[in-house]
Design a protein around this motif. Structure first.
Motif, PDB file in Angstrom:
ATOM      1  N   TYR A  60       4.427  28.585 -22.351  1.00  0.00           N
ATOM      2  CA  TYR A  60       4.249  27.197 -21.903  1.00  0.00           C
ATOM      3  C   TYR A  60       5.599  26.490 -21.785  1.00  0.00           C
ATOM      4  CZ  TYR A  60       2.747  22.316 -22.096  1.00  0.00           C
ATOM      5  OH  TYR A  60       2.573  20.982 -21.831  1.00  0.00           O
ATOM      6  N   PHE A  63       7.641  27.149 -18.588  1.00  0.00           N
ATOM      7  CA  PHE A  63       7.217  26.418 -17.393  1.00  0.00           C
ATOM      8  C   PHE A  63       7.411  24.912 -17.543  1.00  0.00           C
ATOM      9  CE2 PHE A  63       4.728  30.367 -17.234  1.00  0.00           C
ATOM     10  CZ  PHE A  63       5.258  30.865 -16.065  1.00  0.00           C
ATOM     11  N   ARG A  64       7.154  24.400 -18.731  1.00  0.00           N
ATOM     12  CA  ARG A  64       7.255  22.946 -18.899  1.00  0.00           C
ATOM     13  C   ARG A  64       8.717  22.480 -18.901  1.00  0.00           C
ATOM     14  NH1 ARG A  64       4.289  18.497 -22.596  1.00  0.00           N
ATOM     15  NH2 ARG A  64       5.604  16.817 -21.865  1.00  0.00           N
ATOM     16  N   SER A  67      10.572  23.022 -15.561  1.00  0.00           N
ATOM     17  CA  SER A  67      10.043  22.370 -14.366  1.00  0.00           C
ATOM     18  C   SER A  67      10.679  20.992 -14.180  1.00  0.00           C
ATOM     19  CB  SER A  67       8.527  22.242 -14.508  1.00  0.00           C
ATOM     20  OG  SER A  67       8.033  21.356 -13.566  1.00  0.00           O
ATOM     21  N   TRP A  70       6.743  17.506 -14.327  1.00  0.00           N
ATOM     22  CA  TRP A  70       5.635  17.958 -15.185  1.00  0.00           C
ATOM     23  C   TRP A  70       4.904  16.764 -15.755  1.00  0.00           C
ATOM     24  CZ3 TRP A  70       4.220  23.044 -15.868  1.00  0.00           C
ATOM     25  CH2 TRP A  70       3.225  23.289 -16.813  1.00  0.00           C
ATOM     26  N   PRO A  71       3.636  16.582 -15.540  1.00  0.00           N
ATOM     27  CA  PRO A  71       2.721  17.426 -14.761  1.00  0.00           C
ATOM     28  C   PRO A  71       2.907  17.225 -13.254  1.00  0.00           C
ATOM     29  CG  PRO A  71       1.565  15.548 -15.690  1.00  0.00           C
ATOM     30  CD  PRO A  71       2.943  15.474 -16.219  1.00  0.00           C
ATOM     31  N   PRO A  72       2.507  18.181 -12.448  1.00  0.00           N
ATOM     32  CA  PRO A  72       2.648  18.036 -10.995  1.00  0.00           C
ATOM     33  C   PRO A  72       1.927  16.786 -10.509  1.00  0.00           C
ATOM     34  CG  PRO A  72       2.012  20.273 -11.565  1.00  0.00           C
ATOM     35  CD  PRO A  72       1.911  19.466 -12.821  1.00  0.00           C
ATOM     36  N   TYR A 149       0.450  24.568 -14.339  1.00  0.00           N
ATOM     37  CA  TYR A 149      -0.010  23.468 -15.195  1.00  0.00           C
ATOM     38  C   TYR A 149      -1.430  23.745 -15.706  1.00  0.00           C
ATOM     39  CZ  TYR A 149      -1.021  18.651 -16.586  1.00  0.00           C
ATOM     40  OH  TYR A 149      -1.361  17.531 -17.285  1.00  0.00           O
ATOM     41  N   THR A 152      -1.555  27.199 -17.898  1.00  0.00           N
ATOM     42  CA  THR A 152      -1.047  27.111 -19.276  1.00  0.00           C
ATOM     43  C   THR A 152      -1.914  26.172 -20.122  1.00  0.00           C
ATOM     44  OG1 THR A 152       0.518  25.454 -18.496  1.00  0.00           O
ATOM     45  CG2 THR A 152       1.363  27.684 -18.788  1.00  0.00           C
TER      46      THR A 152
ATOM     47  N   ARG B  49      15.130  26.233 -14.628  1.00  0.00           N
ATOM     48  CA  ARG B  49      14.298  27.293 -15.206  1.00  0.00           C
ATOM     49  C   ARG B  49      15.078  28.085 -16.257  1.00  0.00           C
ATOM     50  NH1 ARG B  49      12.376  30.176  -9.862  1.00  0.00           N
ATOM     51  NH2 ARG B  49      14.603  29.903  -9.558  1.00  0.00           N
TER      52      ARG B  49
END
Lengths: 214, 100
Positions: A60, A63-64, A67, A70-72, A149, A152, B49
């Motif tokens: 998680y 990606f969080r 990114s 976040w959130p998209p 999003y 996860t 990333r």
């Protein structure tokens, strides 16, 4: 003349008596181990569970943190107010579980059964609210396949919900045993193990709530 | 009887420490590249990333120490507590006094 080997065997009590003596509290001269086998088993399970959730949280975080948005923006926001209330429900269940364990240590059977029943009911309320919120999120377009999003979120929160289901099943078994008067005379290892697991599930939710919903 | 083929254990430890120091003190760009997946997936240190990977790696690196340390600490604490709380099993009586 008696054979010495036979003499030793004859000295042992019959099987029924042996089983009875195993159920009796230990002789005060031979002390109890500092940690019971049930506790060691549960803690070993929890070590494995913690590493399992650490793996999910690690994924998680990739990606969080990695990114830029976040959130998209095209996906619905998570319901914070209801989940706060649901968190309080789960924390209250932790308190009632600890009280039930204390009742077991006092040999108060009525309070033990009542505490276990309230804890199970609060756990079911938590699951019901989670389920209804999930249904709303899916209706608004947040599904397992709607990007990282959704994937996860459902992986982390869904795995925790599965653990709460497991804890409720475990608790209902312990509650049924308590109804049969199995935890009398200071023998409540099953209640103890279930309490540790329940507290773990509550503490894990605090971490996940802070991580995913904030 | 001493096994002459084993050699001194101190020599082995010294070689191990020397090897570790060599790895740490001789920085090589090839060692800093990481795995092939990270090198191809991430576009340098400025890629957000890459920061996500870094945070996740640090977290996952620390977790086994935290978890095993906590469990081990709890077991140690329980053992020490029981040793303090456990009453003495044998009471020493003067000769003849209080003996059954």
């Amino acid at each position: 003349m008696t054979d010495p080997a036979t003499a030793v065997i004859r000295r042992l009590p019959p099987p029924a008596l042996r089983r009875e003596s195993a159920r009796r509290p230990r002789d005060p001269v031979s002390p109890e181990p500092p940690i019971s086998n049930a506790r060691i088993a549960v803690v070993t399970l929890l070590v494995a569970e913690t590493m399992f959730f650490a793996g999910l949280i690690g994924a998680y975080l990739v990606f969080r943190v990695g990114s830029t948005m976040w959130p998209p923006p095209d996906l619905p926001r998570l319901p914070l107010g209801v989940t706060w209330l649901n968190t309080l429900v789960l924390m209250a269940s932790g308190v009632t579980m600890v009280r039930a364990r204390r009742a077991a240590s006092r040999d108060d059977q009525a309070a033990l059964r009542r505490g276990l029943a309230i804890t199970g009911a609060l756990g079911l309320v938590f699951l019901a609210v989670q389920g209804s919120e999930w249904a709303r999120l899916i209706h608004h377009g947040l599904t397992l396949s709607s990007g990282m999003y959704g994937a996860t979120f459902y992986a982390l929160i869904g795995t925790h919900a599965a653990h709460v289901v497991g804890a409720v099943v475990w608790l209902s078994i312990v509650w049924a045993w308590a109804g049969r008067g199995r935890f009398v005379g200071g023998r409540f290892a099953a209640v103890d193990a279930c309490t540790i697991y329940w507290i773990f599930v509550c503490a894990l939710w605090v971490v996940l709530f802070g991580l995913v919903y904030q | 009887m001493k096994n002459s083929s084993m050699g001194s254990p101190g020599l082995g430890v010294a070689l191990l420490v020397a090897g570790a120091l060599l790895l740490v003190l001789a920085p090589s760009e090839t060692l800093a590249q990481g795995c092939a997946m990270c090198a191809t997936y991430l576009n340098g240190a400025t890629d957000p990333r890459a920061y996500g990977f870094k945070v996740s790696i640090m977290f996952l690196m620390a977790m086994p120490f935290v978890v095993v340390g906590s469990a081990g600490g709890w077991i140690l604490w329980m053992h020490r507590r029981s040793r303090v709380q456990r009453p003495s099993l044998y009471v020493l009586h003067p000769e003849g006094e209080g003996a059954p």
